[in-house]
Design an enzyme around this catalytic site. Structure first.
Site, PDB file in Angstrom:
ATOM      1  N   THR A  11      -4.488   4.111  13.887  1.00  0.00           N
ATOM      2  CA  THR A  11      -3.284   3.276  13.853  1.00  0.00           C
ATOM      3  C   THR A  11      -2.567   3.297  12.496  1.00  0.00           C
ATOM      4  O   THR A  11      -1.474   2.766  12.367  1.00  0.00           O
ATOM      5  CB  THR A  11      -3.626   1.807  14.208  1.00  0.00           C
ATOM      6  OG1 THR A  11      -4.646   1.379  13.306  1.00  0.00           O
ATOM      7  CG2 THR A  11      -4.125   1.689  15.642  1.00  0.00           C
ATOM      8  N   SER A  40      -7.675  -3.471  15.059  1.00  0.00           N
ATOM      9  CA  SER A  40      -6.721  -2.711  15.879  1.00  0.00           C
ATOM     10  C   SER A  40      -7.259  -2.377  17.266  1.00  0.00           C
ATOM     11  O   SER A  40      -6.535  -1.800  18.078  1.00  0.00           O
ATOM     12  CB  SER A  40      -6.365  -1.402  15.173  1.00  0.00           C
ATOM     13  OG  SER A  40      -5.809  -1.662  13.924  1.00  0.00           O
ATOM     14  N   ARG A  98     -15.842  14.114  -1.345  1.00  0.00           N
ATOM     15  CA  ARG A  98     -15.140  15.274  -1.922  1.00  0.00           C
ATOM     16  C   ARG A  98     -15.922  15.993  -3.013  1.00  0.00           C
ATOM     17  O   ARG A  98     -15.886  17.213  -3.099  1.00  0.00           O
ATOM     18  CB  ARG A  98     -13.794  14.827  -2.504  1.00  0.00           C
ATOM     19  CG  ARG A  98     -12.781  14.496  -1.444  1.00  0.00           C
ATOM     20  CD  ARG A  98     -11.473  14.097  -2.092  1.00  0.00           C
ATOM     21  NE  ARG A  98     -10.559  13.592  -1.097  1.00  0.00           N
ATOM     22  CZ  ARG A  98      -9.658  12.639  -1.327  1.00  0.00           C
ATOM     23  NH1 ARG A  98      -9.554  12.099  -2.535  1.00  0.00           N
ATOM     24  NH2 ARG A  98      -8.874  12.243  -0.372  1.00  0.00           N
ATOM     25  N   CYS A 127      -4.045  13.768  -1.885  1.00  0.00           N
ATOM     26  CA  CYS A 127      -2.714  14.339  -1.594  1.00  0.00           C
ATOM     27  C   CYS A 127      -2.058  15.017  -2.791  1.00  0.00           C
ATOM     28  O   CYS A 127      -1.525  16.131  -2.683  1.00  0.00           O
ATOM     29  CB  CYS A 127      -1.791  13.253  -1.050  1.00  0.00           C
ATOM     30  SG  CYS A 127      -1.933  11.680  -1.890  1.00  0.00           S
ATOM     31  N   HIS A 247       5.575  13.245  -2.249  1.00  0.00           N
ATOM     32  CA  HIS A 247       5.206  13.260  -3.657  1.00  0.00           C
ATOM     33  C   HIS A 247       5.970  14.373  -4.385  1.00  0.00           C
ATOM     34  O   HIS A 247       6.316  15.389  -3.782  1.00  0.00           O
ATOM     35  CB  HIS A 247       3.711  13.559  -3.824  1.00  0.00           C
ATOM     36  CG  HIS A 247       2.786  12.428  -3.481  1.00  0.00           C
ATOM     37  ND1 HIS A 247       3.200  11.167  -3.134  1.00  0.00           N
ATOM     38  CD2 HIS A 247       1.418  12.381  -3.455  1.00  0.00           C
ATOM     39  CE1 HIS A 247       2.132  10.398  -2.910  1.00  0.00           C
ATOM     40  NE2 HIS A 247       1.046  11.106  -3.094  1.00  0.00           N
TER      41      HIS A 247
HETATM   42  C1  11C Z   1      -1.896   7.756  -3.443  1.00  0.00           C
HETATM   43  N1  11C Z   1      -3.220   9.782  -3.623  1.00  0.00           N
HETATM   44  O1  11C Z   1      -0.840   8.405  -3.483  1.00  0.00           O
HETATM   45  C2  11C Z   1      -3.225   8.424  -3.174  1.00  0.00           C
HETATM   46  C3  11C Z   1      -3.557   8.239  -1.719  1.00  0.00           C
HETATM   47  O2  11C Z   1      -7.998   9.810  -2.394  1.00  0.00           O
HETATM   48  O3  11C Z   1      -7.020  10.287  -0.540  1.00  0.00           O
HETATM   49  C4  11C Z   1      -4.753   8.996  -1.233  1.00  0.00           C
HETATM   50  C5  11C Z   1      -6.031   8.620  -1.899  1.00  0.00           C
HETATM   51  C6  11C Z   1      -7.086   9.637  -1.589  1.00  0.00           C
HETATM   52  O4  11C Z   1      -1.948   6.547  -3.590  1.00  0.00           O
END
Ligand code: 11C
Length: 342
Positions: A11, A40, A98, A127, A247
């Protein structure tokens, strides 16, 4: 062949983008299970002519599932082991796994081979890291990279649906002459919140002992792992900007040997998933306006760093929810299908 797919976090902003992309890319699924928190559960979602009911995630949610797409967040750590035990491959968008040496961290255009080493979980990078390495990899293939200095301009979608709603509400309130309320940014769980509308916030995620933010350290650590080069020297400053979902990053790269601008241009233009939009005489360069909702990242403002040898600057923009999250994860699944790894 078709696959039984579960989406955890169905969601949220990333979960919803998984659905958009599954339809758009004709992802071959035979069954779709939409999972979320108890908050949700019970929600109905119409998708490709069918109505799905969101289920609360439990340890038993993954029986019979081939591919589990995890949108991210705290649930990943708890439920990934259950999904793996049930025989699913987990593609996880959280930061939980990761940096685990047993877990591949993958951007399919950059290090697809790493996927083969998975033991049940494949991690989707942060990201801003994904977007940056899309520009670095084609250049690294021309000459070894020595040092990277990156500054980011990150959209509020990185803070999920709530982050996007906060920007929208603040703009509406301020435009109506009212006060802007801030409850989410920069970090929901911390005590202080700042207005993002008509502002910039130089904090994404929590501060670490070295005075970098966690987001900055993710860009540093994850890039080394994806590029398989621990000798890379990287420094990052990450900033939240009042943009919805794309971004942008200013990247300075120093190489061990000279590469010509023409060679860099050709390599970037030929790289899958990258569009070179770089025509200063026509005022053409990437902007979040162009990349929002789009699949490819865009690179422009390519030029020499005239302050030193063997260095270039570029500007890169990419949709945070797509290439920065759901699309990259789905591309990992598509690669696995194409190479019969699932
Ligand atoms: C942000 N990069 O723009 C972060 C969101 O470790 O996947 C994603 C955080 C992550 O706030």
């Amino acid at each position: 062949k078709k696959y039984r797919v579960a989406i955890l976090g169905a969601t949220g902003a990333v979960g919803q983008e998984f659905l958009n992309l599954i339809e758009e890319r004709k992802f071959p699924f035979s069954e779709l299970r939409l999972l979320a928190s108890s908050r949700s559960a019970g929600k109905k979602i119409a998708f490709m002519g069918k109505e799905y009911t969101v289920e609360e995630t439990t340890a038993d949610s993954f029986a019979g599932i081939d591919i589990a797409l995890f949108a991210g967040g705290a649930a990943s750590k708890e439920f990934a082991p259950h999904a793996v035990k049930a025989g699913a491959v987990v593609i996880d968008n959280s930061s939980a796994f990761r940096m685990d040496p047993e877990v591949p961290l993958v951007v399919p255009e950059v290090n697809p081979e790493a996927i083969k080493k998975h033991k049940g979980i494949i991690a989707n990078p942060n990201c801003s890291t994904i977007i940056m390495v899309m520009g670095l990899k084609p250049l690294y293939d021309l000459a070894k990279i020595r040092r990277i200095v990156v500054s980011t301009y990150q959209a509020v979608s990185g803070a999920g649906k709530e982050g996007m709603a906060e920007l929208e509400e603040q703009v509406a309130a301020l435009s109506a002459g009212k006060d802007a309320e801030a409850n989410i940014l920069p970090v929901g769980k911390l005590p202080k919140h700042y207005q993002i509308a008509f502002n910039l916030i130089p904090q994404i995620d929590v501060f670490m002992d070295n005075l970098y933010t966690k987001e900055e350290m993710k860009m540093i650590d994850e890039t080394k792992k994806i590029m398989e080069d621990d000798s890379l020297r990287i420094t990052a400053t990450t900033v939240r900007v009042p943009v919805y979902r794309s971004h942008a990053e200013s990247v300075n790269v120093e190489f061990e040997s000279e590469i010509s601008l023409d060679a860099a241009r050709a390599a970037l233009a030929a790289f899958p998933g990258v569009i070179l939009r770089d025509n200063p005489s026509q005022q053409e360069y990437p902007m979040p306006l162009f990349t929002s909702g789009k699949t490819d990242v865009e690179i422009g403002r390519l030029r020499r760093d005239e302050s030193t040898d063997n260095a270039l600057n570029f500007w890169i923009c990419g949709d945070q929810i797509r290439k920065g999250a759901a699309l990259n994860a789905l591309q990992i699944a598509e690669y696995m299908i194409a190479h019969e790894l699932v």
